[in-house]
Motif scaffolding. Structure first.
Motif, PDB file in Angstrom:
ATOM      1  N   ILE A   7      27.780  56.807  16.092  1.00  0.00           N
ATOM      2  CA  ILE A   7      29.005  57.248  15.430  1.00  0.00           C
ATOM      3  C   ILE A   7      28.615  57.961  14.137  1.00  0.00           C
ATOM      4  O   ILE A   7      27.727  57.500  13.420  1.00  0.00           O
ATOM      5  N   PRO A   8      29.264  59.075  13.808  1.00  0.00           N
ATOM      6  CA  PRO A   8      28.942  59.743  12.541  1.00  0.00           C
ATOM      7  C   PRO A   8      29.151  58.803  11.360  1.00  0.00           C
ATOM      8  O   PRO A   8      30.041  57.948  11.379  1.00  0.00           O
ATOM      9  N   VAL A   9      28.350  58.952  10.330  1.00  0.00           N
ATOM     10  CA  VAL A   9      28.444  58.117   9.143  1.00  0.00           C
ATOM     11  C   VAL A   9      29.773  58.353   8.433  1.00  0.00           C
ATOM     12  O   VAL A   9      30.416  57.429   7.966  1.00  0.00           O
ATOM     13  N   VAL A  10      30.218  59.604   8.362  1.00  0.00           N
ATOM     14  CA  VAL A  10      31.472  59.956   7.700  1.00  0.00           C
ATOM     15  C   VAL A  10      32.448  60.487   8.744  1.00  0.00           C
ATOM     16  O   VAL A  10      32.123  61.399   9.489  1.00  0.00           O
ATOM     17  N   ARG A  11      33.621  59.869   8.795  1.00  0.00           N
ATOM     18  CA  ARG A  11      34.663  60.347   9.698  1.00  0.00           C
ATOM     19  C   ARG A  11      35.957  60.505   8.928  1.00  0.00           C
ATOM     20  O   ARG A  11      36.303  59.666   8.106  1.00  0.00           O
ATOM     21  N   ARG A  12      36.654  61.575   9.198  1.00  0.00           N
ATOM     22  CA  ARG A  12      37.951  61.818   8.567  1.00  0.00           C
ATOM     23  C   ARG A  12      39.003  60.947   9.230  1.00  0.00           C
ATOM     24  O   ARG A  12      38.994  60.767  10.439  1.00  0.00           O
ATOM     25  N   ILE A  13      39.895  60.391   8.426  1.00  0.00           N
ATOM     26  CA  ILE A  13      41.024  59.596   8.913  1.00  0.00           C
ATOM     27  C   ILE A  13      42.271  60.461   8.769  1.00  0.00           C
ATOM     28  O   ILE A  13      42.595  60.898   7.664  1.00  0.00           O
ATOM     29  N   PRO A  14      42.994  60.729   9.851  1.00  0.00           N
ATOM     30  CA  PRO A  14      44.216  61.525   9.737  1.00  0.00           C
ATOM     31  C   PRO A  14      45.274  60.784   8.913  1.00  0.00           C
ATOM     32  O   PRO A  14      45.403  59.564   9.012  1.00  0.00           O
ATOM     33  N   THR A  15      46.009  61.531   8.085  1.00  0.00           N
ATOM     34  CA  THR A  15      47.060  60.942   7.249  1.00  0.00           C
ATOM     35  C   THR A  15      48.397  61.617   7.532  1.00  0.00           C
ATOM     36  O   THR A  15      48.445  62.672   8.162  1.00  0.00           O
ATOM     37  N   ASN A  16      49.451  61.038   7.007  1.00  0.00           N
ATOM     38  CA  ASN A  16      50.794  61.572   7.203  1.00  0.00           C
ATOM     39  C   ASN A  16      51.195  62.595   6.142  1.00  0.00           C
ATOM     40  O   ASN A  16      52.330  63.058   6.152  1.00  0.00           O
ATOM     41  N   ARG A  17      50.293  62.952   5.258  1.00  0.00           N
ATOM     42  CA  ARG A  17      50.581  63.945   4.227  1.00  0.00           C
ATOM     43  C   ARG A  17      49.475  64.994   4.210  1.00  0.00           C
ATOM     44  O   ARG A  17      48.293  64.658   4.285  1.00  0.00           O
ATOM     45  N   ASP A  18      49.873  66.262   4.045  1.00  0.00           N
ATOM     46  CA  ASP A  18      48.892  67.350   3.989  1.00  0.00           C
ATOM     47  C   ASP A  18      47.976  67.238   2.784  1.00  0.00           C
ATOM     48  O   ASP A  18      46.840  67.715   2.821  1.00  0.00           O
ATOM     49  N   ASP A  19      48.475  66.646   1.686  1.00  0.00           N
ATOM     50  CA  ASP A  19      47.678  66.566   0.467  1.00  0.00           C
ATOM     51  C   ASP A  19      47.082  65.170   0.245  1.00  0.00           C
ATOM     52  O   ASP A  19      46.686  64.827  -0.868  1.00  0.00           O
ATOM     53  N   ALA A  20      47.001  64.384   1.291  1.00  0.00           N
ATOM     54  CA  ALA A  20      46.342  63.080   1.235  1.00  0.00           C
ATOM     55  C   ALA A  20      45.188  63.099   2.236  1.00  0.00           C
ATOM     56  O   ALA A  20      45.375  63.429   3.408  1.00  0.00           O
ATOM     57  N   PHE A  21      44.019  62.766   1.756  1.00  0.00           N
ATOM     58  CA  PHE A  21      42.819  62.801   2.586  1.00  0.00           C
ATOM     59  C   PHE A  21      42.174  61.428   2.591  1.00  0.00           C
ATOM     60  O   PHE A  21      42.208  60.711   1.591  1.00  0.00           O
ATOM     61  N   ALA A  22      41.592  61.068   3.730  1.00  0.00           N
ATOM     62  CA  ALA A  22      40.951  59.768   3.862  1.00  0.00           C
ATOM     63  C   ALA A  22      39.717  59.897   4.744  1.00  0.00           C
ATOM     64  O   ALA A  22      39.679  60.716   5.664  1.00  0.00           O
ATOM     65  N   PHE A  23      38.726  59.090   4.394  1.00  0.00           N
ATOM     66  CA  PHE A  23      37.472  59.069   5.141  1.00  0.00           C
ATOM     67  C   PHE A  23      37.049  57.630   5.330  1.00  0.00           C
ATOM     68  O   PHE A  23      37.340  56.770   4.498  1.00  0.00           O
ATOM     69  N   THR A  24      36.344  57.371   6.408  1.00  0.00           N
ATOM     70  CA  THR A  24      35.669  56.100   6.574  1.00  0.00           C
ATOM     71  C   THR A  24      34.174  56.391   6.535  1.00  0.00           C
ATOM     72  O   THR A  24      33.710  57.393   7.090  1.00  0.00           O
ATOM     73  N   ILE A  25      33.447  55.549   5.843  1.00  0.00           N
ATOM     74  CA  ILE A  25      31.997  55.718   5.710  1.00  0.00           C
ATOM     75  C   ILE A  25      31.338  54.455   6.241  1.00  0.00           C
ATOM     76  O   ILE A  25      31.606  53.359   5.765  1.00  0.00           O
ATOM     77  N   GLU A  26      30.481  54.643   7.237  1.00  0.00           N
ATOM     78  CA  GLU A  26      29.753  53.540   7.852  1.00  0.00           C
ATOM     79  C   GLU A  26      28.271  53.871   7.822  1.00  0.00           C
ATOM     80  O   GLU A  26      27.887  54.969   8.179  1.00  0.00           O
ATOM     81  N   GLY A  27      27.463  52.937   7.401  1.00  0.00           N
ATOM     82  CA  GLY A  27      26.028  53.167   7.406  1.00  0.00           C
ATOM     83  C   GLY A  27      25.536  53.764   6.102  1.00  0.00           C
ATOM     84  O   GLY A  27      26.147  53.623   5.053  1.00  0.00           O
ATOM     85  N   HIS A  28      24.420  54.456   6.187  1.00  0.00           N
ATOM     86  CA  HIS A  28      23.736  55.022   5.022  1.00  0.00           C
ATOM     87  C   HIS A  28      24.054  56.511   4.907  1.00  0.00           C
ATOM     88  O   HIS A  28      23.860  57.262   5.861  1.00  0.00           O
ATOM     89  N   LEU A  29      24.537  56.932   3.742  1.00  0.00           N
ATOM     90  CA  LEU A  29      24.866  58.345   3.506  1.00  0.00           C
ATOM     91  C   LEU A  29      23.610  59.139   3.176  1.00  0.00           C
ATOM     92  O   LEU A  29      22.924  58.848   2.204  1.00  0.00           O
ATOM     93  N   SER A  30      23.346  60.134   3.984  1.00  0.00           N
ATOM     94  CA  SER A  30      22.220  61.033   3.724  1.00  0.00           C
ATOM     95  C   SER A  30      22.703  62.198   2.861  1.00  0.00           C
ATOM     96  O   SER A  30      23.909  62.361   2.616  1.00  0.00           O
ATOM     97  N   SER A  31      21.801  63.028   2.454  1.00  0.00           N
ATOM     98  CA  SER A  31      22.141  64.231   1.696  1.00  0.00           C
ATOM     99  C   SER A  31      23.111  65.107   2.484  1.00  0.00           C
ATOM    100  O   SER A  31      24.089  65.614   1.939  1.00  0.00           O
ATOM    101  N   ALA A  32      22.862  65.261   3.769  1.00  0.00           N
ATOM    102  CA  ALA A  32      23.735  66.082   4.622  1.00  0.00           C
ATOM    103  C   ALA A  32      25.138  65.473   4.716  1.00  0.00           C
ATOM    104  O   ALA A  32      26.135  66.196   4.706  1.00  0.00           O
TER     105      ALA A  32
END
Length: 133
Positions: A7-32
């Motif tokens: 599974i990708p380390v960073v995944r976007r979470i869809p929200t009910n507002r165009d100006d609200a953004f959410a992400f889930t982060i799992e694991g170790h974040l690399s530079s990329a």
């Protein structure tokens, strides 16, 4: 390098507002991974002067310290400060809460941390909801 089946380390979470953004982060974040998050946020700033942000740290295992202090990453972090109204962080290690407490007085954005069990409160605090697909 991660196998293609993970599974990708960073995944976007869809929200009910165009100006609200959410992400889930799992694991170790690399530079990329860090550059990917800031790239997604840069695209959001092109559409919205101000956004609200929620980051869910499920299974977060840290990040590449070298990437955090690169000139390009620092420039992206600085630009983000101009565009984020509210920034909710859900879950993660105890040091995340301590860092937010130290940084809050120096930032123009509202930041707040929530335990994983308080995720509903975090969504309410930014005034948005996750859209389940």
């Amino acid at each position: 390098m991660r196998p293609e089946t993970t599974i990708p380390v960073v995944r976007r979470i869809p929200t009910n507002r165009d100006d609200a953004f959410a992400f889930t982060i799992e694991g170790h974040l690399s530079s990329a991974d860090i550059e990917n998050v800031y790239g997604l946020l840069e695209a959001a700033y092109e559409q919205h002067d101000k956004i609200d942000l929620l980051v869910r740290l499920d299974g977060y295992e840290g990040f590449d310290w070298n990437a955090a202090f690169k000139d390009t990453t620092f420039a992206m972090q600085t630009r983000s400060l101009k565009h984020i109204r509210r920034y909710a962080i859900v879950g993660g290690p105890a040091w995340v809460n301590a860092c937010v407490g130290l940084l809050k007085p120096f930032l123009s954005i509202e930041m707040k941390t929530f335990d994983s069990a308080e995720e509903a409160e975090a969504w309410a605090w930014i005034g948005a909801a996750e859209v389940r697909e």
